[in-house]
Design a protein around this motif. Structure first.
Motif, PDB file in Angstrom:
ATOM      1  N   ILE A 217     -35.846 -18.321 -31.695  1.00  0.00           N
ATOM      2  CA  ILE A 217     -35.414 -19.218 -32.761  1.00  0.00           C
ATOM      3  C   ILE A 217     -34.289 -20.112 -32.266  1.00  0.00           C
ATOM      4  O   ILE A 217     -33.281 -19.617 -31.750  1.00  0.00           O
ATOM      5  CB  ILE A 217     -34.959 -18.406 -33.985  1.00  0.00           C
ATOM      6  CG1 ILE A 217     -36.101 -17.494 -34.445  1.00  0.00           C
ATOM      7  CG2 ILE A 217     -34.478 -19.335 -35.100  1.00  0.00           C
ATOM      8  CD1 ILE A 217     -35.695 -16.441 -35.429  1.00  0.00           C
ATOM      9  N   GLN A 218     -34.454 -21.405 -32.454  1.00  0.00           N
ATOM     10  CA  GLN A 218     -33.440 -22.367 -32.017  1.00  0.00           C
ATOM     11  C   GLN A 218     -32.322 -22.478 -33.057  1.00  0.00           C
ATOM     12  O   GLN A 218     -32.589 -22.487 -34.251  1.00  0.00           O
ATOM     13  CB  GLN A 218     -34.064 -23.734 -31.804  1.00  0.00           C
ATOM     14  CG  GLN A 218     -35.071 -23.755 -30.689  1.00  0.00           C
ATOM     15  CD  GLN A 218     -35.620 -25.154 -30.458  1.00  0.00           C
ATOM     16  OE1 GLN A 218     -34.907 -26.134 -30.537  1.00  0.00           O
ATOM     17  NE2 GLN A 218     -36.911 -25.229 -30.168  1.00  0.00           N
ATOM     18  N   ILE A 219     -31.096 -22.577 -32.546  1.00  0.00           N
ATOM     19  CA  ILE A 219     -29.927 -22.748 -33.399  1.00  0.00           C
ATOM     20  C   ILE A 219     -29.098 -23.920 -32.871  1.00  0.00           C
ATOM     21  O   ILE A 219     -29.132 -24.218 -31.680  1.00  0.00           O
ATOM     22  CB  ILE A 219     -29.060 -21.466 -33.443  1.00  0.00           C
ATOM     23  CG1 ILE A 219     -28.622 -21.067 -32.035  1.00  0.00           C
ATOM     24  CG2 ILE A 219     -29.804 -20.338 -34.146  1.00  0.00           C
ATOM     25  CD1 ILE A 219     -27.627 -19.923 -31.971  1.00  0.00           C
ATOM     26  N   PRO A 220     -28.352 -24.586 -33.741  1.00  0.00           N
ATOM     27  CA  PRO A 220     -27.495 -25.680 -33.262  1.00  0.00           C
ATOM     28  C   PRO A 220     -26.377 -25.143 -32.373  1.00  0.00           C
ATOM     29  O   PRO A 220     -25.938 -24.007 -32.534  1.00  0.00           O
ATOM     30  CB  PRO A 220     -26.908 -26.277 -34.534  1.00  0.00           C
ATOM     31  CG  PRO A 220     -27.641 -25.664 -35.670  1.00  0.00           C
ATOM     32  CD  PRO A 220     -28.301 -24.422 -35.169  1.00  0.00           C
ATOM     33  N   GLY A 221     -25.920 -25.970 -31.460  1.00  0.00           N
ATOM     34  CA  GLY A 221     -24.783 -25.624 -30.616  1.00  0.00           C
ATOM     35  C   GLY A 221     -23.554 -26.392 -31.067  1.00  0.00           C
ATOM     36  O   GLY A 221     -23.566 -27.056 -32.107  1.00  0.00           O
ATOM     37  N   VAL A 222     -22.495 -26.328 -30.289  1.00  0.00           N
ATOM     38  CA  VAL A 222     -21.259 -27.020 -30.648  1.00  0.00           C
ATOM     39  C   VAL A 222     -21.431 -28.530 -30.617  1.00  0.00           C
ATOM     40  O   VAL A 222     -20.668 -29.256 -31.244  1.00  0.00           O
ATOM     41  CB  VAL A 222     -20.077 -26.610 -29.741  1.00  0.00           C
ATOM     42  CG1 VAL A 222     -19.695 -25.167 -29.962  1.00  0.00           C
ATOM     43  CG2 VAL A 222     -20.353 -26.893 -28.292  1.00  0.00           C
ATOM     44  N   SER A 223     -22.427 -29.018 -29.912  1.00  0.00           N
ATOM     45  CA  SER A 223     -22.650 -30.465 -29.833  1.00  0.00           C
ATOM     46  C   SER A 223     -23.329 -31.008 -31.083  1.00  0.00           C
ATOM     47  O   SER A 223     -23.473 -32.211 -31.233  1.00  0.00           O
ATOM     48  CB  SER A 223     -23.471 -30.806 -28.588  1.00  0.00           C
ATOM     49  OG  SER A 223     -24.714 -30.142 -28.631  1.00  0.00           O
ATOM     50  N   GLY A 224     -23.755 -30.138 -31.973  1.00  0.00           N
ATOM     51  CA  GLY A 224     -24.360 -30.580 -33.221  1.00  0.00           C
ATOM     52  C   GLY A 224     -25.802 -30.146 -33.371  1.00  0.00           C
ATOM     53  O   GLY A 224     -26.389 -29.522 -32.495  1.00  0.00           O
ATOM     54  N   ASN A 225     -26.362 -30.516 -34.503  1.00  0.00           N
ATOM     55  CA  ASN A 225     -27.728 -30.147 -34.861  1.00  0.00           C
ATOM     56  C   ASN A 225     -28.657 -31.301 -34.522  1.00  0.00           C
ATOM     57  O   ASN A 225     -28.484 -32.409 -35.002  1.00  0.00           O
ATOM     58  CB  ASN A 225     -27.767 -29.843 -36.364  1.00  0.00           C
ATOM     59  CG  ASN A 225     -29.097 -29.341 -36.831  1.00  0.00           C
ATOM     60  OD1 ASN A 225     -30.070 -29.322 -36.084  1.00  0.00           O
ATOM     61  ND2 ASN A 225     -29.159 -28.931 -38.075  1.00  0.00           N
TER      62      ASN A 225
END
Length: 106
Positions: free
Chosen positions: A73-81
């Motif tokens: 499952i993909q999740i957003p990182g600190v760089s954004g969604n």
């Protein structure tokens, strides 16, 4: 008992350790690919992966798409969604149900 893992850049995933999830920070694509292969062949039923890393590992992730486990499952990182995670879930639901169940009023 199955476990849950989180893979991605350290800054994006370190908070998940506080929730009791196993975190695997990676610094480059090759390390990410090796880590994903190791986790997928082990005792992890759910593997969360940052969208940025998942974009780089699309070829590897596709190998597990038809399998029951692990769920990747993909999740957003600190760089954004980027929207890739939501798009992936939507596509999976469409395949399972046979149609789009998310309606847009746009």
């Amino acid at each position: 008992m199955y476990k849950i893992a989180v893979i991605g850049a350290y800054d994006s995933i370190y908070g998940f350790a506080a929730l009791g999830l196993d975190t695997f920070p990676v610094s480059d694509v090759q390390e990410g690919e090796d880590t994903l292969k190791t986790l997928a062949s082990g005792e992890y039923a759910v593997i969360y992966i940052t969208e940025a890393l998942a974009a780089e590992l699309a070829h590897e992730i596709s190998k597990y798409r038809e399998q029951v486990l692990p769920a990747i499952i993909q999740i957003p990182g600190v760089s954004g969604n980027t929207g890739a995670g939501v798009a992936g879930v939507k596509k999976s639901v469409e395949q399972a149900v046979g149609s789009d169940i998310i309606f847009s009023n746009n």
